[in-house]
Design a protein around this motif. Structure first.
Motif, PDB file in Angstrom:
ATOM      1  N   THR A   4      -7.275  -1.333   6.231  1.00  6.75           N
ATOM      2  CA  THR A   4      -7.653  -1.697   4.842  1.00  6.75           C
ATOM      3  C   THR A   4      -7.266  -2.907   4.101  1.00  6.75           C
ATOM      4  OG1 THR A   4      -6.311  -0.167   3.771  1.00  6.75           O
ATOM      5  CG2 THR A   4      -8.419   0.577   4.341  1.00  6.75           C
ATOM      6  N   SER A   5      -6.035  -3.335   4.964  1.00  7.91           N
ATOM      7  CA  SER A   5      -5.475  -4.719   4.428  1.00  7.91           C
ATOM      8  C   SER A   5      -5.983  -6.003   5.050  1.00  7.91           C
ATOM      9  CB  SER A   5      -3.996  -4.469   4.221  1.00  7.91           C
ATOM     10  OG  SER A   5      -3.494  -4.342   5.239  1.00  7.91           O
ATOM     11  N   PRO A  47      -7.158   4.474   0.778  1.00  6.91           N
ATOM     12  CA  PRO A  47      -6.452   4.256  -0.658  1.00  6.91           C
ATOM     13  C   PRO A  47      -7.624   4.691  -1.870  1.00  6.91           C
ATOM     14  CG  PRO A  47      -6.009   2.431   0.912  1.00  6.91           C
ATOM     15  CD  PRO A  47      -7.297   3.292   1.524  1.00  6.91           C
ATOM     16  N   ASP A  48      -6.741   5.218  -2.523  1.00  6.17           N
ATOM     17  CA  ASP A  48      -7.997   5.907  -3.697  1.00  6.17           C
ATOM     18  C   ASP A  48      -8.497   4.798  -4.444  1.00  6.17           C
ATOM     19  OD1 ASP A  48      -6.829   8.365  -3.746  1.00  6.17           O
ATOM     20  OD2 ASP A  48      -5.282   8.289  -5.163  1.00  6.17           O
ATOM     21  N   ASN A  49      -8.001   3.472  -4.456  1.00  7.24           N
ATOM     22  CA  ASN A  49      -8.732   2.516  -5.257  1.00  7.24           C
ATOM     23  C   ASN A  49      -9.825   1.806  -4.393  1.00  7.24           C
ATOM     24  OD1 ASN A  49      -7.184   1.165  -3.376  1.00  7.24           O
ATOM     25  ND2 ASN A  49      -6.400  -0.343  -4.696  1.00  7.24           N
ATOM     26  N   GLN A  50      -9.837   2.280  -3.034  1.00  2.00           N
ATOM     27  CA  GLN A  50     -11.016   1.826  -1.987  1.00  2.00           C
ATOM     28  C   GLN A  50     -11.925   3.038  -1.719  1.00  2.00           C
ATOM     29  OE1 GLN A  50     -10.798  -1.223  -0.642  1.00  2.00           O
ATOM     30  NE2 GLN A  50      -9.247  -1.698  -1.607  1.00  2.00           N
ATOM     31  N   GLN A  51     -11.706   4.143  -2.366  1.00  5.92           N
ATOM     32  CA  GLN A  51     -12.641   5.241  -2.063  1.00  5.92           C
ATOM     33  C   GLN A  51     -14.166   4.860  -2.402  1.00  5.92           C
ATOM     34  OE1 GLN A  51     -12.433   7.951  -0.595  1.00  5.92           O
ATOM     35  NE2 GLN A  51     -10.115   8.179  -0.433  1.00  5.92           N
ATOM     36  N   GLY A 100      -4.423   4.616   8.890  1.00  2.98           N
ATOM     37  CA  GLY A 100      -3.882   5.292   7.751  1.00  2.98           C
ATOM     38  C   GLY A 100      -4.350   6.704   7.798  1.00  2.98           C
TER      39      GLY A 100
END
Length: 336
Positions: A22-23, A49-53, A45
């Motif tokens: 994701t990075s 990540p929550d901000n990518q959901q 992972g």
């Protein structure tokens, strides 16, 4: 009758996946997953990540990974069980290269203790994919053999065995170890990382002896074999980044986020509106991919379409015997 209407939605090989951090610095991770047309993906992972959901790919199945021992927590297990109950996950990937200091760096005993905990606490409906070593060594005393011996001794569960393989561009250096793992344990294999590595770049990508074209040719040989191997349940080509000198020609995503020629091939591979072929839609730019004699014989039903042979084909193996195709106005490997 509506029974003859054909869906315009292509089916994607259930085997084809991708690992996408994701990075990632090349492209945007979720766009990359979408562009590669995979049926499943993982990010190394345990969760997105929550901000990518909101961006998580909808058409591809997310598979969580417990990368290292510290990811085995009550909170993570509870969350994985909830995701399973919501129908959002079906599998969990085990620890990443635990035999390496730069990997998960775990002894077999510590891993077995963690694995026993997972077996006892994860919902039993979740399929467990084994920890994965950097190469599937089956010699006595290897990390993987010791782990699987311990699994049997403790009566634990492993549903699939994961492997990583990086080798020169010879297909049997990939298919033989995969078959050997399947024969040894009777568990289907997930190839969660694989690619062609040049060990002698001295850390400089410019010294890599492989061209993208050579890697493409290799993919065209190997991927149809993985599709047809009973031993293989799933595979994910490794999307190398520009800083990986030994692997960069294998990259699927270029520095500007566009697909490389290898990425274009991977994106189109195993994507078909027709189960008679291993990929393609019959157009000039995305020809049907033909990998065996029975598929080749099916060309007679599509005499104005475009085809590409992805492996050598021996027509003498056909029963009943191959008969000439009377009129053909399409192309095979670009020729009429």
């Amino acid at each position: 009758e509506s029974g003859f209407l054909k869906s315009s939605v292509s089916s994607i090989s259930s085997k084809k996946g991708i690992g996408m951090s994701t990075s990632t610095q090349n492209g945007v991770w979720w766009q990359n997953v979408n562009n590669l047309n995979t049926s499943w993906y993982y990010t190394w992972g345990t969760f997105i990540p929550d901000n990518q959901q909101a961006n998580a790919p909808q058409g591809s199945e997310f598979v969580p990974m417990l990368w290292g021992g510290s990811s085995v927590t009550d909170a993570n297990i509870a969350r994985l069980n909830t995701l399973y109950q919501e129908g959002k996950i079906k599998y969990v990937l085990g620890f990443n290269e635990p035999e390496l200091k730069e990997g998960a760096n775990m002894t077999v005993e510590v891993t077995l203790d963690k694995w026993e905990y997972l077996c006892n606490n994860l919902n039993p409906g979740i399929k467990l994919v084994s920890p994965v070593t950097s190469y599937p060594s089956l010699r006595d005393g290897s990390w993987m053999v010791s782990f699987m011996d311990g699994v049997q001794e403790r009566n634990l569960r492993v549903d699939y065995v994961a492997v990583h393989i990086y080798q020169p561009n010879t297909a049997t250096l990939f298919t033989n170890p995969i078959q050997n793992v399947y024969d040894r344990w009777g568990k289907k294999v997930w190839i969660t990382e694989f690619g062609v590595r040049d060990e002698n770049t001295g850390g400089n990508p410019a010294n890599n002896r492989y061209t993208r074209e050579q890697i493409l040719s290799f993919m065209q040989t190997l991927l149809p074999q993985l599709e047809s191997m009973e031993a293989v349940d799933r595979y994910a080509w490794f999307n190398a980044s520009p800083t990986m000198a030994g692997l960069w020609p294998c990259g699927l995503i270029d520095t500007d986020g566009s697909l490389t020629i290898n990425g274009e091939y991977y994106s189109n591979f195993g994507l078909t509106e027709d189960d008679n072929f291993v990929g393609g839609d019959g157009s000039v730019n995305n020809p049907y991919l033909v990998s065996n004699a029975s598929q080749f014989s099916k060309i007679r039903e599509y005499t104005n379409m475009n085809f590409k042979l992805v492996s050598d084909i021996n027509l003498s193996t056909l029963v009943p015997a191959f008969t000439a195709i009377p009129s053909f106005s399409g192309t095979i490997d670009g020729d009429n």
